[in-house]
Design an enzyme around this catalytic site. Sequence first.
Site, short mmCIF file in Angstrom:
data_model
loop_
_atom_site.label_atom_id
_atom_site.label_comp_id
_atom_site.label_asym_id
_atom_site.label_seq_id
_atom_site.Cartn_x
_atom_site.Cartn_y
_atom_site.Cartn_z
N HIS A 1 0.83 -1.20 0.00
CA HIS A 1 0.00 0.00 0.00
C HIS A 1 0.87 1.26 0.00
CE1 HIS A 1 -3.02 -2.66 2.35
NE2 HIS A 1 -3.43 -2.61 1.08
N LYS B 1 -15.90 -8.31 5.22
CA LYS B 1 -14.65 -8.62 5.92
C LYS B 1 -14.86 -8.34 7.41
CE LYS B 1 -11.54 -7.54 2.09
NZ LYS B 1 -10.40 -6.73 1.66
N SER C 1 -3.02 -7.84 3.18
CA SER C 1 -3.41 -7.58 4.57
C SER C 1 -3.87 -8.84 5.28
CB SER C 1 -4.51 -6.52 4.63
OG SER C 1 -4.03 -5.28 4.19
N ARG D 1 -1.21 -6.45 -7.88
CA ARG D 1 -0.10 -7.33 -7.51
C ARG D 1 0.08 -8.45 -8.52
NH1 ARG D 1 -2.63 -8.37 -1.73
NH2 ARG D 1 -4.24 -8.79 -3.23
#
Length: 161
Positions: A17, A41, A128, A91
Amino acid sequence: MTRVLYPGSFDPLHNGHVEIVETAAKVFDEVIVAAVGNPDKNSGMFRLDERAELITEVFAGLANVRAITHSDLVVRLAEREDVDFIIKGLRAVSDFESELQQAQLNKTMTGVETMFLPSTSSSAFIASKYVREISRLGGDVSSMVPGPVLARVRAKMANSD
């Protein structure tokens, strides 16, 4: 003045990030980093306000970066903040596939374009969810997160025992 919105859960903020924000801060006049609450989440590590505090602390040296929180559709936030673009970090190819669909939806709903910024191979593996899992199991995440985040992660883990 070009303003961009970088939305994400940032739970926790990690070096991937940081790379995206630092790149965006070089290119755009203002980068709004939005810690977004995601009802899907529920295994989070930090509350939204804590995530915004960490973002503010980590990017204190970048005058054109600011942190906010949001718990609604990102496109509504983009409209409210009157941004020129939404930015998303990539990514892997799998990120592109899901982010492209989201970008197309956002464009259809509001006309706001999404720009993709690739991460380097040195941070492309960080997510994360892995930082949370490794931390909860007592592993070392010091190479994956900035110092202020590491301190808060360690404090959380120490208090969860």
